[in-house]
Design an enzyme around this catalytic site. Structure first.
Site, PDB file in Angstrom:
ATOM      1  N   ASN A  86      48.076  35.408  37.282  1.00  0.00           N
ATOM      2  CA  ASN A  86      49.100  35.977  36.384  1.00  0.00           C
ATOM      3  C   ASN A  86      50.647  35.689  37.391  1.00  0.00           C
ATOM      4  OD1 ASN A  86      47.429  37.252  35.056  1.00  0.00           O
ATOM      5  ND2 ASN A  86      46.625  38.590  36.676  1.00  0.00           N
ATOM      6  N   GLY A  92      51.785  39.674  34.069  1.00  0.00           N
ATOM      7  CA  GLY A  92      51.273  40.282  34.104  1.00  0.00           C
ATOM      8  C   GLY A  92      50.945  40.715  35.791  1.00  0.00           C
ATOM      9  N   HIS A  99      48.149  34.380  43.963  1.00  0.00           N
ATOM     10  CA  HIS A  99      47.071  34.130  44.552  1.00  0.00           C
ATOM     11  C   HIS A  99      46.352  34.044  43.465  1.00  0.00           C
ATOM     12  CE1 HIS A  99      48.902  38.063  42.544  1.00  0.00           C
ATOM     13  NE2 HIS A  99      48.023  38.521  42.302  1.00  0.00           N
TER      14      HIS A  99
HETATM   15  P1  5GP Z   1      47.822  40.574  40.428  1.00  0.00           P
HETATM   16  O1  5GP Z   1      48.098  41.469  38.950  1.00  0.00           O
HETATM   17  O2  5GP Z   1      49.147  40.222  40.858  1.00  0.00           O
HETATM   18  O3  5GP Z   1      47.367  39.424  39.473  1.00  0.00           O
HETATM   19  O4  5GP Z   1      46.416  40.703  40.558  1.00  0.00           O
HETATM   20  C1  5GP Z   1      46.888  42.118  41.953  1.00  0.00           C
HETATM   21  C2  5GP Z   1      45.327  42.339  42.284  1.00  0.00           C
HETATM   22  O5  5GP Z   1      45.889  42.720  43.868  1.00  0.00           O
HETATM   23  C3  5GP Z   1      44.776  43.623  41.296  1.00  0.00           C
HETATM   24  O6  5GP Z   1      43.983  43.165  40.753  1.00  0.00           O
HETATM   25  C4  5GP Z   1      44.636  44.150  42.997  1.00  0.00           C
HETATM   26  O7  5GP Z   1      43.139  45.229  42.421  1.00  0.00           O
HETATM   27  C5  5GP Z   1      44.949  43.251  44.087  1.00  0.00           C
HETATM   28  N1  5GP Z   1      45.390  44.603  45.424  1.00  0.00           N
HETATM   29  C6  5GP Z   1      46.560  45.035  45.239  1.00  0.00           C
HETATM   30  N2  5GP Z   1      46.735  45.664  46.277  1.00  0.00           N
HETATM   31  C7  5GP Z   1      45.704  45.531  47.000  1.00  0.00           C
HETATM   32  C8  5GP Z   1      45.558  45.253  48.847  1.00  0.00           C
HETATM   33  O8  5GP Z   1      45.600  46.064  49.542  1.00  0.00           O
HETATM   34  N3  5GP Z   1      44.150  45.250  49.064  1.00  0.00           N
HETATM   35  C9  5GP Z   1      43.305  44.066  48.156  1.00  0.00           C
HETATM   36  N4  5GP Z   1      42.696  43.528  48.941  1.00  0.00           N
HETATM   37  N5  5GP Z   1      43.736  43.587  46.713  1.00  0.00           N
HETATM   38  C10 5GP Z   1      44.401  44.331  45.788  1.00  0.00           C
END
Ligand code: 5GP
Ligand code: ZN
Length: 117
Positions: A86, A92, A99
């Protein structure tokens, strides 16, 4: 980056379920899994998003892409997997540290992009 969640995870300041680590990258399970296997691969170096990569990141990005299938298989994605990056508000993105989501290990994931027939 002092206040970045994923930098804190990489430094061990926030606990995570580690999948893999080497000098350049760190992989850990997503706290809210969207599939039976759902982990993320991040560079240890803070890069805000895929929109911010530069030519100097070429080797790092290459290492990450080569690791994805290896780690996916090791984590039990034997019948394929989905990778998601993302990027930015339209994409989003919630955490602004680059990542790659790697998901699989269960039934076929719902389609994301409609395919014209
Ligand atoms: P994005 O929406 O930025 O692509 O995804 C961020 C991801 O990070 C989400 O799927 C969320 O569940 C994960 N996430 C957010 N905070 C933490 C955390 O403290 N630990 C872990 N393991 N995952 C996290
Ligand atoms: Zn960071």
């Amino acid at each position: 980056m002092d206040n970045c969640i994923f930098c804190k995870i990489v430094r061990g300041e926030i606990p995570s379920k580690k999948v893999y680590e080497d000098a350049n990258v760190f992989a850990f399970h997503d706290i809210h899994p969207a599939a039976p296997v759902h982990f993320m691969l991040v560079p240890k170096q803070h890069i805000d998003s895929l929109a911010d990569v530069e030519d100097s990141h070429r080797n790092l990005l290459g290492e990450m892409m080569l690791l994805v299938p290896r780690l996916a298989k090791e984590q039990g994605c034997t019948d394929g997997f989905r990778t998601v990056i993302n990027t930015g508000s339209v994409g989003g993105q919630e955490v602004y540290h680059l990542h790659v989501h790697i998901m699989g290990g269960g039934k076929r994931l719902p389609g994301m992009i409609p395919h014209p027939r």
